[in-house]
Write a protein that holds these residues in place. Structure first.
Motif, PDB file in Angstrom:
ATOM      1  N   CYS A  68       0.852  -1.182   0.000  1.00 51.47           N
ATOM      2  CA  CYS A  68       0.000   0.000   0.000  1.00 51.47           C
ATOM      3  C   CYS A  68       0.893   1.239   0.000  1.00 51.47           C
ATOM      4  N   ILE A  69       0.718   2.085  -0.995  1.00 48.88           N
ATOM      5  CA  ILE A  69       1.561   3.282  -1.136  1.00 48.88           C
ATOM      6  C   ILE A  69       0.660   4.488  -1.334  1.00 48.88           C
ATOM      7  N   ASP A  70       0.961   5.585  -0.614  1.00 55.56           N
ATOM      8  CA  ASP A  70       0.179   6.812  -0.764  1.00 55.56           C
ATOM      9  C   ASP A  70       0.757   7.651  -1.899  1.00 55.56           C
ATOM     10  N   CYS A  71      -0.142   8.198  -2.749  1.00 54.27           N
ATOM     11  CA  CYS A  71       0.304   9.099  -3.823  1.00 54.27           C
ATOM     12  C   CYS A  71       1.016  10.280  -3.174  1.00 54.27           C
ATOM     13  N   GLU A  72       2.217  10.617  -3.678  1.00 52.29           N
ATOM     14  CA  GLU A  72       2.976  11.706  -3.044  1.00 52.29           C
ATOM     15  C   GLU A  72       2.381  13.073  -3.370  1.00 52.29           C
ATOM     16  N   HIS A  73       1.422  13.115  -4.325  1.00 51.23           N
ATOM     17  CA  HIS A  73       0.822  14.401  -4.680  1.00 51.23           C
ATOM     18  C   HIS A  73      -0.530  14.614  -3.993  1.00 51.23           C
ATOM     19  N   MET A  78      -2.846   3.760  -2.693  1.00 53.88           N
ATOM     20  CA  MET A  78      -2.882   2.851  -3.839  1.00 53.88           C
ATOM     21  C   MET A  78      -2.410   1.471  -3.399  1.00 53.88           C
ATOM     22  N   GLU A  79      -3.018   0.452  -3.991  1.00 57.87           N
ATOM     23  CA  GLU A  79      -2.558  -0.913  -3.735  1.00 57.87           C
ATOM     24  C   GLU A  79      -1.742  -1.359  -4.949  1.00 57.87           C
ATOM     25  N   VAL A  80      -0.487  -1.699  -4.699  1.00 57.44           N
ATOM     26  CA  VAL A  80       0.411  -2.072  -5.799  1.00 57.44           C
ATOM     27  C   VAL A  80       0.791  -3.534  -5.647  1.00 57.44           C
ATOM     28  N   ILE A 174      16.080   0.011  -5.146  1.00 55.10           N
ATOM     29  CA  ILE A 174      15.008  -0.498  -6.001  1.00 55.10           C
ATOM     30  C   ILE A 174      13.900   0.547  -6.060  1.00 55.10           C
ATOM     31  N   ASN A 175      13.654   1.056  -7.264  1.00 56.29           N
ATOM     32  CA  ASN A 175      12.622   2.085  -7.435  1.00 56.29           C
ATOM     33  C   ASN A 175      11.424   1.528  -8.181  1.00 56.29           C
ATOM     34  N   LEU A 176      10.247   1.968  -7.760  1.00 51.84           N
ATOM     35  CA  LEU A 176       9.012   1.562  -8.434  1.00 51.84           C
ATOM     36  C   LEU A 176       8.484   2.747  -9.220  1.00 51.84           C
ATOM     37  N   SER A 177       8.165   2.516 -10.482  1.00 50.25           N
ATOM     38  CA  SER A 177       7.586   3.568 -11.306  1.00 50.25           C
ATOM     39  C   SER A 177       6.072   3.551 -11.105  1.00 50.25           C
ATOM     40  N   LEU A 178       5.560   4.589 -10.447  1.00 50.42           N
ATOM     41  CA  LEU A 178       4.148   4.598 -10.066  1.00 50.42           C
ATOM     42  C   LEU A 178       3.385   5.724 -10.751  1.00 50.42           C
ATOM     43  N   SER A 179       2.068   5.512 -10.888  1.00 48.62           N
ATOM     44  CA  SER A 179       1.211   6.538 -11.469  1.00 48.62           C
ATOM     45  C   SER A 179      -0.127   6.504 -10.737  1.00 48.62           C
ATOM     46  N   CYS A 180      -0.595   7.669 -10.318  1.00 52.40           N
ATOM     47  CA  CYS A 180      -1.834   7.748  -9.547  1.00 52.40           C
ATOM     48  C   CYS A 180      -3.034   7.883 -10.486  1.00 52.40           C
ATOM     49  N   GLU A 181      -4.030   7.020 -10.311  1.00 49.53           N
ATOM     50  CA  GLU A 181      -5.211   7.065 -11.175  1.00 49.53           C
ATOM     51  C   GLU A 181      -6.092   8.278 -10.857  1.00 49.53           C
ATOM     52  N   ASP A 182      -5.984   8.785  -9.618  1.00 53.51           N
ATOM     53  CA  ASP A 182      -6.832   9.908  -9.219  1.00 53.51           C
ATOM     54  C   ASP A 182      -6.347  11.246  -9.776  1.00 53.51           C
ATOM     55  N   CYS A 183      -5.016  11.472  -9.713  1.00 60.34           N
ATOM     56  CA  CYS A 183      -4.513  12.795 -10.124  1.00 60.34           C
ATOM     57  C   CYS A 183      -3.503  12.720 -11.270  1.00 60.34           C
ATOM     58  N   ASP A 184      -3.263  11.528 -11.806  1.00 54.30           N
ATOM     59  CA  ASP A 184      -2.342  11.329 -12.942  1.00 54.30           C
ATOM     60  C   ASP A 184      -0.883  11.637 -12.617  1.00 54.30           C
ATOM     61  N   HIS A 185      -0.580  11.825 -11.350  1.00 45.33           N
ATOM     62  CA  HIS A 185       0.808  12.122 -10.980  1.00 45.33           C
ATOM     63  C   HIS A 185       1.652  10.850 -11.138  1.00 45.33           C
ATOM     64  N   TRP A 187       5.566   9.151 -10.430  1.00 45.30           N
ATOM     65  CA  TRP A 187       6.800   9.354  -9.658  1.00 45.30           C
ATOM     66  C   TRP A 187       7.503   8.020  -9.417  1.00 45.30           C
ATOM     67  N   LEU A 188       8.747   8.125  -8.933  1.00 43.97           N
ATOM     68  CA  LEU A 188       9.520   6.939  -8.581  1.00 43.97           C
ATOM     69  C   LEU A 188       9.505   6.800  -7.057  1.00 43.97           C
ATOM     70  N   ALA A 189       9.072   5.649  -6.578  1.00 47.83           N
ATOM     71  CA  ALA A 189       9.045   5.411  -5.129  1.00 47.83           C
ATOM     72  C   ALA A 189      10.104   4.371  -4.792  1.00 47.83           C
ATOM     73  N   SER A 190      10.831   4.637  -3.714  1.00 44.75           N
ATOM     74  CA  SER A 190      11.869   3.700  -3.297  1.00 44.75           C
ATOM     75  C   SER A 190      11.226   2.504  -2.593  1.00 44.75           C
ATOM     76  N   PHE A 191      11.674   1.314  -2.932  1.00 46.57           N
ATOM     77  CA  PHE A 191      11.117   0.103  -2.335  1.00 46.57           C
ATOM     78  C   PHE A 191      12.166  -0.532  -1.425  1.00 46.57           C
ATOM     79  N   ASN A 192      11.813  -0.663  -0.140  1.00 48.16           N
ATOM     80  CA  ASN A 192      12.753  -1.204   0.846  1.00 48.16           C
ATOM     81  C   ASN A 192      12.342  -2.626   1.221  1.00 48.16           C
ATOM     82  N   ILE A 193      13.004  -3.605   0.606  1.00 46.17           N
ATOM     83  CA  ILE A 193      12.645  -5.008   0.855  1.00 46.17           C
ATOM     84  C   ILE A 193      12.944  -5.410   2.311  1.00 46.17           C
TER      85      ILE A 193
END
Ligand SMILES: [Zn+2]
Length: 243
Positions: A68-73, A78-80, A174-185, A187-193
């Motif tokens: 679960c990741i929150d849109c940074e904008h 979001m559930e990824v 490790i970066n995740l390429s994310l896109s928010c469906e609500d605001c179209d933002h 961004w790259l989010a860092s993923f910490n395994i």
């Protein structure tokens, strides 16, 4: 690599509970790779640590990860859905054999030699709150020779250093390429395994403790006796005591 049993999960959780997240990741790596000296892990390149943790996560909980990741904008949650094999694609090495190479790769900028960062370097900068200052401090940590001039401008070397580190140790960050469906933002989010795997082990350990508590209370069994039950019998008894 075999999945840790219930007793091992609890032992890992107990040992890691009061540790710093960096040390927890190293603890899990040492468990996953008993063939390597545990004292070597703090000096391994971060990408090697991440690869061991991704393999361990796959063995423990399967390849599918739901994060679960929150849109940074707009902060929409979001559930990824991720897959360890996808995360490992392109950053994998043959870590499962004796060819495990723990020598950090080196690079050169302005006639100074550097190596890629390890967990010991992360621990050294963990108290630094300013991101830029932390990056400069990290680069100094990774410098293999003392510069002739004390006024060496490490900050100006950061772009080249980050590019070299990305090429030499791509699994370190490790970066995740994310896109928010609500605001179209986008961004790259860092993923910490390391954090994700620890959180999952924490949840599993607390669930195990709750199961032991319920069965011990109901039947007077000890923890080893409860863990000796097959998963089916344990589930059946838990069902009978209303868990
Ligand atoms: Zn958004």
């Amino acid at each position: 690599m075999q999945a840790p049993g219930d007793t091992e999960i609890l032992a890992l959780w107990e040992r890691g509970l009061s540790r710093h997240p960096i040390d927890r990741a190293l603890l899990l790596c040492a468990w996953a790779r008993p063939d390597l000296p545990s004292s070597s892990f703090p000096d391994l390149p971060l990408g090697k640590i991440n690869r061991v943790l991704l393999h361990l996560r796959e063995i423990c909980f399967g390849p599918r990860i739901i994060a679960c990741i929150d849109c940074e904008h707009c902060s929409t949650r979001m559930e990824v859905t991720l897959d360890t094999s996808q995360l490992l694609a392109g950053i994998n090495e043959d870590d499962t054999t004796n060819k495990f190479d723990n020598r950090p790769a080196e690079f050169e900028i302005s006639n100074l030699r550097f190596r890629v960062p390890c967990s010991r370097d992360l621990a050294a900068i963990s108290g630094e709150r300013d991101i830029k200052a932390a990056a400069v401090k990290l680069l100094k940590q990774c410098c293999l020779e003392l510069p002739e001039s004390r006024k060496t401008d490490f900050a100006s070397m950061l772009p080249k250093a980050e590019a070299a580190m990305e090429i030499l140790d791509p699994a370190a960050d490790i970066n995740l390429s994310l896109s928010c469906e609500d605001c179209d933002h986008s961004w790259l989010a860092s993923f910490n395994i390391g954090s994700l795997l620890w959180d999952e082990i924490d949840v599993r350990a607390r669930a195990l403790l709750a199961e032991v508590h319920s069965l011990a209370q109901a039947y007077g069994w000890t923890e080893p006796e409860i863990f000796a039950l097959s998963p089916q019998r344990r589930a059946a008894y838990l069902d009978m005591v209303g868990i």
